[in-house]
Motif scaffolding. Sequence first.
Motif, PDB file in Angstrom:
ATOM      1  N   LEU A 194      28.922  43.529  43.001  1.00  0.00           N
ATOM      2  CA  LEU A 194      29.688  44.554  42.845  1.00  0.00           C
ATOM      3  C   LEU A 194      30.226  45.809  43.306  1.00  0.00           C
ATOM      4  O   LEU A 194      31.321  46.255  43.604  1.00  0.00           O
ATOM      5  N   LYS A 195      29.636  45.488  44.578  1.00  0.00           N
ATOM      6  CA  LYS A 195      29.532  46.661  45.389  1.00  0.00           C
ATOM      7  C   LYS A 195      30.402  46.300  46.309  1.00  0.00           C
ATOM      8  O   LYS A 195      31.134  47.804  46.623  1.00  0.00           O
ATOM      9  N   ALA A 196      30.302  44.695  46.792  1.00  0.00           N
ATOM     10  CA  ALA A 196      32.033  44.664  47.364  1.00  0.00           C
ATOM     11  C   ALA A 196      33.268  45.071  46.432  1.00  0.00           C
ATOM     12  O   ALA A 196      34.234  45.412  47.126  1.00  0.00           O
ATOM     13  N   LYS A 197      33.797  44.336  45.240  1.00  0.00           N
ATOM     14  CA  LYS A 197      34.460  45.422  44.231  1.00  0.00           C
ATOM     15  C   LYS A 197      34.584  46.425  44.801  1.00  0.00           C
ATOM     16  O   LYS A 197      35.648  47.509  44.747  1.00  0.00           O
ATOM     17  N   GLU A 198      33.700  47.884  44.130  1.00  0.00           N
ATOM     18  CA  GLU A 198      33.787  48.908  44.365  1.00  0.00           C
ATOM     19  C   GLU A 198      34.403  49.428  45.791  1.00  0.00           C
ATOM     20  O   GLU A 198      34.760  50.190  45.988  1.00  0.00           O
ATOM     21  N   GLU A 199      33.841  49.426  46.984  1.00  0.00           N
ATOM     22  CA  GLU A 199      33.907  48.838  47.908  1.00  0.00           C
ATOM     23  C   GLU A 199      35.654  48.340  48.313  1.00  0.00           C
ATOM     24  O   GLU A 199      36.877  49.287  48.987  1.00  0.00           O
ATOM     25  N   TYR A 200      36.268  47.567  47.939  1.00  0.00           N
ATOM     26  CA  TYR A 200      37.493  47.254  48.342  1.00  0.00           C
ATOM     27  C   TYR A 200      38.941  48.017  47.137  1.00  0.00           C
ATOM     28  O   TYR A 200      39.594  48.257  47.862  1.00  0.00           O
ATOM     29  N   ILE A 201      38.521  48.633  46.141  1.00  0.00           N
ATOM     30  CA  ILE A 201      38.295  49.530  44.950  1.00  0.00           C
ATOM     31  C   ILE A 201      39.215  50.812  45.368  1.00  0.00           C
ATOM     32  O   ILE A 201      40.279  50.775  45.856  1.00  0.00           O
ATOM     33  N   SER A 202      38.046  51.282  46.513  1.00  0.00           N
ATOM     34  CA  SER A 202      37.956  52.371  47.176  1.00  0.00           C
ATOM     35  C   SER A 202      38.878  52.551  48.138  1.00  0.00           C
ATOM     36  O   SER A 202      39.387  53.206  48.395  1.00  0.00           O
ATOM     37  N   LYS A 203      38.837  51.464  49.121  1.00  0.00           N
ATOM     38  CA  LYS A 203      39.795  50.903  50.012  1.00  0.00           C
ATOM     39  C   LYS A 203      41.158  50.980  49.729  1.00  0.00           C
ATOM     40  O   LYS A 203      41.793  51.184  50.805  1.00  0.00           O
ATOM     41  N   ASN A 204      41.330  49.960  48.559  1.00  0.00           N
ATOM     42  CA  ASN A 204      42.290  49.417  48.568  1.00  0.00           C
ATOM     43  C   ASN A 204      43.618  49.818  46.635  1.00  0.00           C
ATOM     44  O   ASN A 204      44.555  49.690  46.998  1.00  0.00           O
ATOM     45  N   LYS A 210      43.306  48.857  44.767  1.00  0.00           N
ATOM     46  CA  LYS A 210      43.019  47.640  43.021  1.00  0.00           C
ATOM     47  C   LYS A 210      41.913  46.551  42.902  1.00  0.00           C
ATOM     48  O   LYS A 210      41.461  47.155  44.233  1.00  0.00           O
ATOM     49  N   GLU A 211      41.617  46.390  41.994  1.00  0.00           N
ATOM     50  CA  GLU A 211      40.499  45.190  42.170  1.00  0.00           C
ATOM     51  C   GLU A 211      40.823  44.321  42.876  1.00  0.00           C
ATOM     52  O   GLU A 211      42.206  43.606  42.619  1.00  0.00           O
ATOM     53  N   PRO A 212      39.323  43.144  43.288  1.00  0.00           N
ATOM     54  CA  PRO A 212      39.964  42.019  44.184  1.00  0.00           C
ATOM     55  C   PRO A 212      40.097  40.646  43.345  1.00  0.00           C
ATOM     56  O   PRO A 212      39.408  40.917  42.426  1.00  0.00           O
ATOM     57  N   THR A 213      40.666  39.723  44.104  1.00  0.00           N
ATOM     58  CA  THR A 213      40.752  39.009  43.209  1.00  0.00           C
ATOM     59  C   THR A 213      39.011  38.093  43.619  1.00  0.00           C
ATOM     60  O   THR A 213      38.541  38.910  44.288  1.00  0.00           O
ATOM     61  N   VAL A 214      39.277  36.985  42.955  1.00  0.00           N
ATOM     62  CA  VAL A 214      37.806  35.698  43.184  1.00  0.00           C
ATOM     63  C   VAL A 214      38.022  35.489  44.085  1.00  0.00           C
ATOM     64  O   VAL A 214      36.658  35.494  45.095  1.00  0.00           O
ATOM     65  N   ASP A 215      39.136  35.301  44.582  1.00  0.00           N
ATOM     66  CA  ASP A 215      39.653  34.808  46.112  1.00  0.00           C
ATOM     67  C   ASP A 215      38.890  35.426  47.004  1.00  0.00           C
ATOM     68  O   ASP A 215      38.201  35.076  48.032  1.00  0.00           O
TER      69      ASP A 215
END
Length: 256
Positions: free
Chosen positions: A125-135, A137-142
């Motif tokens: 969840l933390k990685a997802k939030e950081e990814y969304i903040s940077k990109n 968009k939501e990250p895929t499971v991959d």
Amino acid sequence: MANKVEICGVNTAKLPVLSNDEKVALFEKIKEGDKEARETFIGGNLRLVLSVIQRFNNRGENMDDLFQIGCIGLIKAIDNFDTSHNVKFSTYAVPMIIGEIRRYLRDNNQIRVSRSLRDIAYKALKAKEEYISKNTKEPTVDELSKILELPKEDIVFALESIQDPISLHEPAYNDGTDTIFVMDQVKDTKNTDEQWLENIALSDAMKRLSQREKHIISLRFFSGKTQMEVADEIGISQAQVSRLEKGALERMKKYI
């Protein structure tokens, strides 16, 4: 509780509303370290927190507690928001507020999940939030799997293990007269005659599209990708994806 006027000592009927220009101006001051501007910005977005916690008002939770947790999510959103992405603050903040509330609900859930699974889920969840903040968009499971260096299966299992269970007797819809519960909507929709005929019609309609259009429709509606993700994958702009998708759907609709 959901309709109370005062939450945590705050009169919700008198919460201020900031214009877009005011938000931009305040954010410039916030970036310069202006604490007063930060407090004003927080106060001007409390209605956003209030609107989010209404989604959780049927869980029997104390609305004061949810409001406070939502405010933590709001503050995190303010601290991490990047104006250079050209995204509205509310668009960025709402998922952050919801995520904070869901974490609170999971931590207070009576159903216990192993510590190792919870750790993986929270890292995801933390990685997802950081990814969304940077990109934006939501990250895929991959992508989450690569970031965390963990198998995809472990991430999916961990995230599913902390999802809140839903009662079959939980209301799904109410028009003021009859209430439809979750159990009313649990049925087999895969093997009906109507579904079989619709699949045939959909398959025939897809055959009338170009290869690029088929690829876009497949990625969008069968793989669940966003227009931006599709654009990145096939090497065209998001606007082109939107136009091609709209045209393809119109042709399919006419044929069906």
